[in-house]
Design a protein around this motif. Sequence first.
Motif, mmCIF file in Angstrom:
data_model
loop_
_atom_site.group_PDB
_atom_site.id
_atom_site.type_symbol
_atom_site.label_atom_id
_atom_site.label_comp_id
_atom_site.label_asym_id
_atom_site.label_seq_id
_atom_site.Cartn_x
_atom_site.Cartn_y
_atom_site.Cartn_z
ATOM 1 N N ALA A 174 0.696 -1.136 -0.130
ATOM 2 C CA ALA A 174 -0.079 -0.210 0.085
ATOM 3 C C ALA A 174 0.893 1.269 0.077
ATOM 4 O O ALA A 174 0.602 2.302 -0.692
ATOM 5 N N GLN A 175 1.790 1.231 0.880
ATOM 6 C CA GLN A 175 2.873 2.388 0.901
ATOM 7 C C GLN A 175 3.535 2.685 -0.438
ATOM 8 O O GLN A 175 3.838 3.884 -0.853
ATOM 9 N N LEU A 176 3.885 1.484 -1.214
ATOM 10 C CA LEU A 176 4.607 1.647 -2.583
ATOM 11 C C LEU A 176 3.599 1.714 -3.549
ATOM 12 O O LEU A 176 4.165 1.767 -4.834
ATOM 13 N N GLY A 177 2.472 1.485 -3.301
ATOM 14 C CA GLY A 177 1.558 1.549 -4.626
ATOM 15 C C GLY A 177 1.630 0.394 -5.421
ATOM 16 O O GLY A 177 1.832 0.498 -6.626
ATOM 17 N N ALA A 178 1.909 -0.906 -4.779
ATOM 18 C CA ALA A 178 2.215 -2.136 -5.341
ATOM 19 C C ALA A 178 1.093 -2.897 -5.132
ATOM 20 O O ALA A 178 0.179 -2.902 -4.049
ATOM 21 N N PHE A 230 11.465 0.103 -5.263
ATOM 22 C CA PHE A 230 11.229 0.532 -6.635
ATOM 23 C C PHE A 230 11.721 1.946 -7.203
ATOM 24 O O PHE A 230 11.730 2.494 -8.274
ATOM 25 N N ASP A 231 12.642 2.302 -6.192
ATOM 26 C CA ASP A 231 13.388 3.741 -6.719
ATOM 27 C C ASP A 231 14.134 3.630 -7.843
ATOM 28 O O ASP A 231 14.363 4.647 -8.507
ATOM 29 N N ASP A 232 14.611 2.526 -8.221
ATOM 30 C CA ASP A 232 15.293 2.372 -9.330
ATOM 31 C C ASP A 232 14.849 2.253 -10.699
ATOM 32 O O ASP A 232 15.079 1.867 -11.937
ATOM 33 N N GLY A 233 13.430 2.270 -10.714
ATOM 34 C CA GLY A 233 12.508 2.309 -11.789
ATOM 35 C C GLY A 233 11.922 0.653 -12.000
ATOM 36 O O GLY A 233 11.273 0.525 -12.974
ATOM 37 N N SER A 234 12.347 -0.235 -11.215
ATOM 38 C CA SER A 234 11.746 -1.421 -11.177
ATOM 39 C C SER A 234 10.219 -1.513 -11.276
ATOM 40 O O SER A 234 9.835 -0.500 -10.521
ATOM 41 N N THR A 235 9.551 -2.222 -11.677
ATOM 42 C CA THR A 235 8.080 -2.476 -11.378
ATOM 43 C C THR A 235 7.669 -3.860 -10.666
ATOM 44 O O THR A 235 6.432 -4.114 -10.333
ATOM 45 N N CYS A 236 8.681 -4.530 -10.620
ATOM 46 C CA CYS A 236 8.517 -5.990 -9.881
ATOM 47 C C CYS A 236 9.583 -6.025 -9.030
ATOM 48 O O CYS A 236 10.667 -6.279 -9.358
ATOM 49 N N VAL A 237 9.232 -6.709 -7.860
ATOM 50 C CA VAL A 237 10.261 -7.177 -6.904
ATOM 51 C C VAL A 237 9.784 -8.594 -6.296
ATOM 52 O O VAL A 237 8.955 -8.815 -5.548
ATOM 53 N N ASN A 238 10.559 -9.511 -6.291
ATOM 54 C CA ASN A 238 10.790 -10.719 -5.652
ATOM 55 C C ASN A 238 11.314 -10.736 -4.145
ATOM 56 O O ASN A 238 12.523 -10.249 -4.378
#
Length: 138
Positions: free
Chosen positions: A48-52, A113-121
């Motif tokens: 929620a905080q990261l909009g993910a 997500f600060d590096d522009g990634s849209t997905c994190v495992n």
Amino acid sequence: QGQKQRHHTFGGGLEMDSTTRHLNLFPSKLAGIADRKAMFWYLNGLAAQLGAVPHIIGGAHRADLFLTNDHSEVVSPEWETYLDTHRPPFTEVVSVAACKNATDKDEDLYSAFDDGSTCVNIRQSLIENVHKFDHVDE
């Protein structure tokens, strides 16, 4: 939401939408239901905080990947046995190959997500990481 369901295979999951942020959670260890409920609470809060959108490996059908049998001889594979699966994070992970792996316990997941990634495992102890960087109570 325009996503296609794939087979339930470890590391499989949904096709990734390149405009939406995704957090995929992989358990770092097995634990009891109280620990898992807390972990999902933190995952949903972080998302929620990261909009993910939060996801867990196996979606609603692989509780056995998360739960220990220390308290019960039988662990149901179905999360609905234990929790309401109509709310997040009970959707299968998105395409793992396209996602950045977060394995370093010193990496602040709040900046994942600060590096522009849209997905994190997330492949580490989520609760320990969130407590270490202390963003939860802000």
